[in-house]
Design an enzyme around this catalytic site. Structure first.
Site, mmCIF file in Angstrom:
data_model
loop_
_atom_site.group_PDB
_atom_site.id
_atom_site.type_symbol
_atom_site.label_atom_id
_atom_site.label_comp_id
_atom_site.label_asym_id
_atom_site.label_seq_id
_atom_site.Cartn_x
_atom_site.Cartn_y
_atom_site.Cartn_z
ATOM 1 N N GLU A 227 0.936 -1.338 -0.045
ATOM 2 C CA GLU A 227 0.006 -0.095 -0.044
ATOM 3 C C GLU A 227 0.786 1.247 -0.061
ATOM 4 O OE1 GLU A 227 -2.540 1.522 -0.677
ATOM 5 O OE2 GLU A 227 -4.125 1.325 0.789
ATOM 6 N N ASP A 228 0.398 2.244 -0.632
ATOM 7 C CA ASP A 228 1.258 3.531 -0.628
ATOM 8 C C ASP A 228 1.431 3.995 0.740
ATOM 9 O OD1 ASP A 228 -1.523 4.293 -0.712
ATOM 10 O OD2 ASP A 228 -1.408 5.534 -2.226
ATOM 11 N N ASP B 105 -3.489 5.619 6.392
ATOM 12 C CA ASP B 105 -3.885 6.875 7.277
ATOM 13 C C ASP B 105 -4.851 6.464 8.361
ATOM 14 O OD1 ASP B 105 -4.633 9.597 7.452
ATOM 15 O OD2 ASP B 105 -5.964 9.794 5.895
ATOM 16 N N PHE C 235 -0.620 16.325 3.972
ATOM 17 C CA PHE C 235 -1.231 15.483 3.043
ATOM 18 C C PHE C 235 -0.055 15.264 1.808
ATOM 19 C CE2 PHE C 235 -3.497 14.571 -1.231
ATOM 20 C CZ PHE C 235 -4.356 13.825 -1.001
ATOM 21 N N ASP D 268 -1.745 10.564 -5.456
ATOM 22 C CA ASP D 268 -2.544 11.608 -6.402
ATOM 23 C C ASP D 268 -3.007 12.563 -5.402
ATOM 24 O OD1 ASP D 268 -4.437 10.127 -5.504
ATOM 25 O OD2 ASP D 268 -5.728 11.222 -7.093
ATOM 26 N N ARG E 122 0.669 11.932 -9.497
ATOM 27 C CA ARG E 122 1.512 10.530 -9.500
ATOM 28 C C ARG E 122 2.911 10.419 -9.740
ATOM 29 N NH1 ARG E 122 -2.910 7.372 -7.301
ATOM 30 N NH2 ARG E 122 -4.936 8.006 -8.410
HETATM 31 P P1 5GP Z 1 -7.256 5.041 5.050
HETATM 32 O O1 5GP Z 1 -8.308 4.082 4.697
HETATM 33 O O2 5GP Z 1 -5.942 4.451 5.819
HETATM 34 O O3 5GP Z 1 -7.587 6.288 5.674
HETATM 35 O O4 5GP Z 1 -6.757 5.661 3.417
HETATM 36 C C1 5GP Z 1 -5.885 5.134 2.626
HETATM 37 C C2 5GP Z 1 -5.881 5.680 1.457
HETATM 38 O O5 5GP Z 1 -6.117 7.107 1.400
HETATM 39 C C3 5GP Z 1 -4.336 5.559 0.723
HETATM 40 O O6 5GP Z 1 -4.556 4.498 -0.013
HETATM 41 C C4 5GP Z 1 -4.528 7.034 -0.184
HETATM 42 O O7 5GP Z 1 -5.210 6.469 -1.383
HETATM 43 C C5 5GP Z 1 -5.240 7.982 0.731
HETATM 44 N N1 5GP Z 1 -4.458 8.750 1.496
HETATM 45 C C6 5GP Z 1 -4.349 8.768 2.849
HETATM 46 N N2 5GP Z 1 -3.510 10.019 3.064
HETATM 47 C C7 5GP Z 1 -3.058 10.091 1.817
HETATM 48 C C8 5GP Z 1 -2.124 11.390 1.728
HETATM 49 O O8 5GP Z 1 -1.551 12.017 2.516
HETATM 50 N N3 5GP Z 1 -1.978 11.861 0.280
HETATM 51 C C9 5GP Z 1 -2.826 10.977 -0.861
HETATM 52 N N4 5GP Z 1 -2.305 11.372 -2.082
HETATM 53 N N5 5GP Z 1 -3.496 10.078 -0.485
HETATM 54 C C10 5GP Z 1 -3.707 9.826 0.918
#
Ligand code: 5GP
Length: 179
Positions: free
Chosen positions: A98-99, A102, A151, A158, A164
């Site tokens: 996973e990237d 959060d 962020f 993205d 990206r």
């Molecule tokens: P979660 O479910 O953990 O809150 O969110 C995960 C997804 O939210 C990540 O795979 C990503 O797509 C997006 N996301 C969360 N934080 C960031 C951020 O700082 N930048 C970007 N571009 N996407 C984020």
């Protein structure tokens, strides 16, 4: 890169060194196992492409796509599978790539689904982690960098479909999304 819009957080060379370290660790941990690396589209595609080239054991790849952020910078908590895996994961050692983690809601949901399919194991490797934002019990097994609540874009990540292809991980200036 447009430096009016972003500040570099991790430069390209630094990321490559970190990815190589993660690859070495994963190589050591999974020796002798049937490793299936599962990338979460789209954000993980660049990280995953670099990471698998640093894992020195036989492995297979698959991809999943889930809805998460849309074009905003805050999580909706709503997760839907847009593309499921192509192959069975039964008895496989699954490593989710996973990237960024959060709130952890996305990965929590994905892990719950995958664990029902009788894999040998399910672990998580993320490039970036924002532990201060967690709303689920998810704890990634391999983490590139823990970062504060900013962020970020670039290296696959993205904002509204853009950035990206930036080679560095960058903090998006609030002036861009507060427009
Ligand atoms: P979660 O479910 O953990 O809150 O969110 C995960 C997804 O939210 C990540 O795979 C990503 O797509 C997006 N996301 C969360 N934080 C960031 C951020 O700082 N930048 C970007 N571009 N996407 C984020």
């Amino acid at each position: 890169m447009n430096f009016n819009e972003v500040d570099v957080l991790f430069a390209e060379e630094e990321i490559q060194e970190k990815v190589a370290q993660l690859g070495r660790q994963i190589t050591a941990d999974y020796k002798g196992e049937d490793l299936l690396v599962v990338g979460i589209l789209k954000g993980a595609f660049i990280f995953m492409a670099d990471l698998v080239r640093k894992i020195d054991i036989p492995l297979e790849l698959d991809f999943m796509s889930v809805s998460s952020y849309g074009t905003s910078t805050t999580s909706s908590g709503e997760v839907r599978i847009m593309k499921d895996l192509d192959y069975s994961i039964e008895n496989k050692s699954v490593l989710i790539v996973e990237d960024i983690v959060d709130t952890g809601l996305t990965l929590n949901y994905i892990c719950e689904i995958l664990k029902k399919r009788d894999p040998k194991s399910v672990k998580i490797c993320c490039l970036l982690d924002k532990p201060s934002r967690r709303k689920s019990p998810i704890r990634p097994d391999y983490v590139g960098y823990s970062i504060p609540d900013e962020f970020v874009v670039g290296y696959g990540l993205d904002y509204a479909g853009q950035y990206r292809g930036y080679p560095a991980v960058c903090i998006l200036k609030p002036s861009v999304y507060e427009k």
